[in-house]
Design an enzyme around this catalytic site. Structure first.
Site, PDB file in Angstrom:
ATOM      1  N   HIS A  49      58.171  39.015  73.347  1.00 22.85           N
ATOM      2  CA  HIS A  49      58.218  37.553  73.338  1.00 22.85           C
ATOM      3  C   HIS A  49      56.793  37.020  73.396  1.00 22.85           C
ATOM      4  CE1 HIS A  49      59.087  33.474  74.096  1.00 22.85           C
ATOM      5  NE2 HIS A  49      58.790  33.503  75.379  1.00 22.85           N
TER       6      HIS A  49
ATOM      7  N   CYS B 279      64.244  31.906  76.000  1.00 21.03           N
ATOM      8  CA  CYS B 279      63.288  32.727  75.235  1.00 21.03           C
ATOM      9  C   CYS B 279      63.774  34.166  75.019  1.00 21.03           C
ATOM     10  CB  CYS B 279      61.933  32.729  75.917  1.00 21.03           C
ATOM     11  SG  CYS B 279      61.252  31.084  76.128  1.00 21.03           S
TER      12      CYS B 279
ATOM     13  N   ASN C 242      54.528  29.375  71.958  1.00 24.10           N
ATOM     14  CA  ASN C 242      55.807  29.929  72.410  1.00 24.10           C
ATOM     15  C   ASN C 242      56.944  29.184  71.703  1.00 24.10           C
ATOM     16  OD1 ASN C 242      58.128  30.657  73.765  1.00 24.10           O
ATOM     17  ND2 ASN C 242      57.255  30.462  75.822  1.00 24.10           N
TER      18      ASN C 242
HETATM   19  O1  UT7 Z   1      58.765  32.015  77.801  1.00 21.56           O
HETATM   20  C1  UT7 Z   1      58.538  31.978  79.159  1.00 21.56           C
HETATM   21  C2  UT7 Z   1      58.002  30.623  79.409  1.00 21.56           C
HETATM   22  N1  UT7 Z   1      56.777  30.434  80.038  1.00 21.56           N
HETATM   23  C3  UT7 Z   1      55.775  31.293  80.234  1.00 21.56           C
HETATM   24  O2  UT7 Z   1      55.802  32.441  79.942  1.00 21.56           O
HETATM   25  C4  UT7 Z   1      54.546  30.753  80.894  1.00 21.56           C
HETATM   26  C5  UT7 Z   1      54.083  31.651  81.997  1.00 21.56           C
HETATM   27  N2  UT7 Z   1      52.916  31.121  82.646  1.00 21.56           N
HETATM   28  C6  UT7 Z   1      51.695  31.009  82.048  1.00 21.56           C
HETATM   29  O3  UT7 Z   1      51.558  31.324  80.877  1.00 21.56           O
HETATM   30  C7  UT7 Z   1      50.535  30.533  82.859  1.00 21.56           C
HETATM   31  O4  UT7 Z   1      50.913  30.503  84.227  1.00 21.56           O
HETATM   32  C8  UT7 Z   1      50.019  29.139  82.431  1.00 21.56           C
HETATM   33  C9  UT7 Z   1      49.326  29.230  81.085  1.00 21.56           C
HETATM   34  C10 UT7 Z   1      51.147  28.139  82.366  1.00 21.56           C
HETATM   35  C11 UT7 Z   1      48.999  28.626  83.431  1.00 21.56           C
HETATM   36  O5  UT7 Z   1      47.934  29.549  83.551  1.00 21.56           O
HETATM   37  P1  UT7 Z   1      47.406  29.943  84.980  1.00 21.56           P
HETATM   38  O6  UT7 Z   1      46.284  30.881  84.773  1.00 21.56           O
HETATM   39  O7  UT7 Z   1      48.590  30.428  85.778  1.00 21.56           O
HETATM   40  O8  UT7 Z   1      46.825  28.575  85.524  1.00 21.56           O
HETATM   41  P2  UT7 Z   1      47.267  27.749  86.796  1.00 21.56           P
HETATM   42  O9  UT7 Z   1      48.650  27.208  86.629  1.00 21.56           O
HETATM   43  O10 UT7 Z   1      46.973  28.577  88.022  1.00 21.56           O
HETATM   44  O11 UT7 Z   1      46.275  26.555  86.756  1.00 21.56           O
HETATM   45  C12 UT7 Z   1      44.862  26.724  86.967  1.00 21.56           C
HETATM   46  C13 UT7 Z   1      44.202  25.368  86.877  1.00 21.56           C
HETATM   47  C14 UT7 Z   1      44.899  24.291  87.713  1.00 21.56           C
HETATM   48  O12 UT7 Z   1      43.898  23.454  88.265  1.00 21.56           O
HETATM   49  P3  UT7 Z   1      43.519  23.576  89.822  1.00 21.56           P
HETATM   50  O13 UT7 Z   1      44.782  23.293  90.555  1.00 21.56           O
HETATM   51  O14 UT7 Z   1      43.031  24.990  90.003  1.00 21.56           O
HETATM   52  O15 UT7 Z   1      42.449  22.537  89.974  1.00 21.56           O
HETATM   53  C15 UT7 Z   1      45.688  23.494  86.706  1.00 21.56           C
HETATM   54  O16 UT7 Z   1      45.875  22.159  87.081  1.00 21.56           O
HETATM   55  O17 UT7 Z   1      44.260  24.901  85.529  1.00 21.56           O
HETATM   56  C16 UT7 Z   1      44.782  23.574  85.506  1.00 21.56           C
HETATM   57  N3  UT7 Z   1      45.515  23.388  84.249  1.00 21.56           N
HETATM   58  C17 UT7 Z   1      44.903  22.993  83.127  1.00 21.56           C
HETATM   59  N4  UT7 Z   1      43.631  22.688  82.844  1.00 21.56           N
HETATM   60  C18 UT7 Z   1      43.357  22.333  81.579  1.00 21.56           C
HETATM   61  C19 UT7 Z   1      46.818  23.602  84.013  1.00 21.56           C
HETATM   62  N5  UT7 Z   1      47.105  23.347  82.716  1.00 21.56           N
HETATM   63  C20 UT7 Z   1      45.920  22.964  82.149  1.00 21.56           C
HETATM   64  C21 UT7 Z   1      45.564  22.581  80.855  1.00 21.56           C
HETATM   65  N6  UT7 Z   1      44.274  22.281  80.612  1.00 21.56           N
HETATM   66  N7  UT7 Z   1      46.448  22.521  79.843  1.00 21.56           N
END
Ligand code: UT7
Length: 322
Positions: A249, A113, A279
């Protein structure tokens, strides 16, 4: 002094729109979660017969038209991509042939990225040192091809697209500075564990997928992309008020907002496309830059700070006078 200057920008998005409602049919997710956690409403997905070079070509032709140059004036092509059409020749070589250009160097760079920042840096140095006079720099991805469409933690985030700029030699800057960084000790936080030399069988079985520790990546992205704002300003003896536009980004609106807050850059000066593009990896910065140039927000003479962050980790920035 010899500088490089952006004389044209271009972008291209595939026709197919994948909305959050569409994703609800694929995985256990919902519009409210995706929008509130990422700011993404929709993303574009390349057609089955559409490849990274096809996207790159459309964006390149837009940028060439905006620059008002002939294809054969281009004497360097650098393509930033993680999703090359083929192992070889490079996407840049394929693109060069499509554009009817013969002879000058054309090569890919791979910094996921942050790739477009690496590509701009290289092209700028070619021009500054007199090795090129007119460079085509492209960020192009079909990231949808390395996504596990049954993994809700990643499949909601990414999209396909391409952006491009034409850089030309000038007595006036242009690109004022570029700043690149990598730290491979974070290799296990964001990666595709498959390549030609390793686990190649997973390419054959179509299971070469992006794996990510989302929370860790989020924290590092915010820190790296806000710290590099200071590094870039210091290198140019500029203050944050001198920045007319920040083009970060586009991974997640919460990352973008946190970078703006930590770097103390008001939201009105930050270009955002993540809501419509998701993204698009190496394409995200040039696509956002092109959008803001074409809709008239970014004006000639303004200072634009572009920045990227990706797997590796890799991160980089450039201060540009348009
Ligand atoms: O270019 C660089 C590449 N990547 C990035 O920049 C991504 C960087 N990270 C992020 O953008 C965020 O960390 C995410 C969007 C990927 C995730 O957001 P978050 O606020 O960090 O959520 P989380 O991973 O802490 O997940 C919270 C909850 C989890 O459930 P539990 O364990 O609390 O029950 C996940 O299983 O949300 C759940 N979850 C979802 N729920 C519905 C994860 N993905 C999804 C989804 N829909 N798509």
């Amino acid at each position: 002094m010899t500088y490089s200057r952006i004389i044209g920008t271009g972008g291209y998005l595939p026709e197919k729109v994948l909305t959050n409602a569409d994703l609800e049919k694929l995985v256990d997710t919902n519009e409210a979660w995706i929008y509130s956690r990422t700011g993404i409403r929709e993303r574009r997905i390349a057609a089955d017969d559409e490849f990274t070079c096809d996207l790159a070509e459309r964006a390149a032709l837009n940028a060439i038209e905006a620059a008002g140059i002939l294809n054969n004036e281009i004497d360097l092509i650098v393509v930033a991509t993680t999703t090359a059409d083929q192992v070889f020749p490079s996407t840049a070589c394929l693109l060069q042939h499509r554009l009817g250009i013969e002879g000058p160097p054309a090569f890919d760079v791979q910094a996921v990225c942050a790739g477009f920042l690496f590509a701009i840096d290289v092209a700028d140095k070619f021009i500054q040192t007199g090795s090129a006079r007119c460079a085509l720099v492209v960020g192009a991805e079909t990231f949808s091809r390395i996504i596990d469409w049954s993994d809700r933690r990643t499949c909601v985030l990414f999209g396909d697209g391409a952006g491009a700029v034409v850089l030309k030699v000038d007595n006036e800057p242009g690109i004022l500075s570029t700043h690149l960084h990598c730290d491979g000790k974070y290799k296990d936080l964001l990666y595709v564990p498959v390549g030609v030399s390793r686990n190649f069988d997973r390419i054959k079985t179509g299971t070469a997928f992006t794996t990510m520790q989302g929370g860790e990546v989020f924290r590092w992205a915010v820190t790296a992309m806000s710290d590099i704002v200071d590094e870039t300003l210091d290198a140019n003896g500029m203050s944050r008020d001198d920045i007319d536009w920040l083009v970060p980004h586009q991974a997640n609106i919460r990352i973008i907002n946190a970078v703006g807050k930590r770097a103390r850059i008001p939201a009105e000066k930050v270009v955002v496309t993540v809501d419509r593009h998701g993204n698009t990896s190496a394409a995200s910065v040039p696509l956002a830059l092109d959008e803001a140039v074409r809709d008239g927000r970014i004006q000639s003479g303004q200072h634009v700070l572009i920045e990227g962050f990706g797997g590796g980790f890799t991160w980089g920035s450039a201060m540009i006078r348009m």
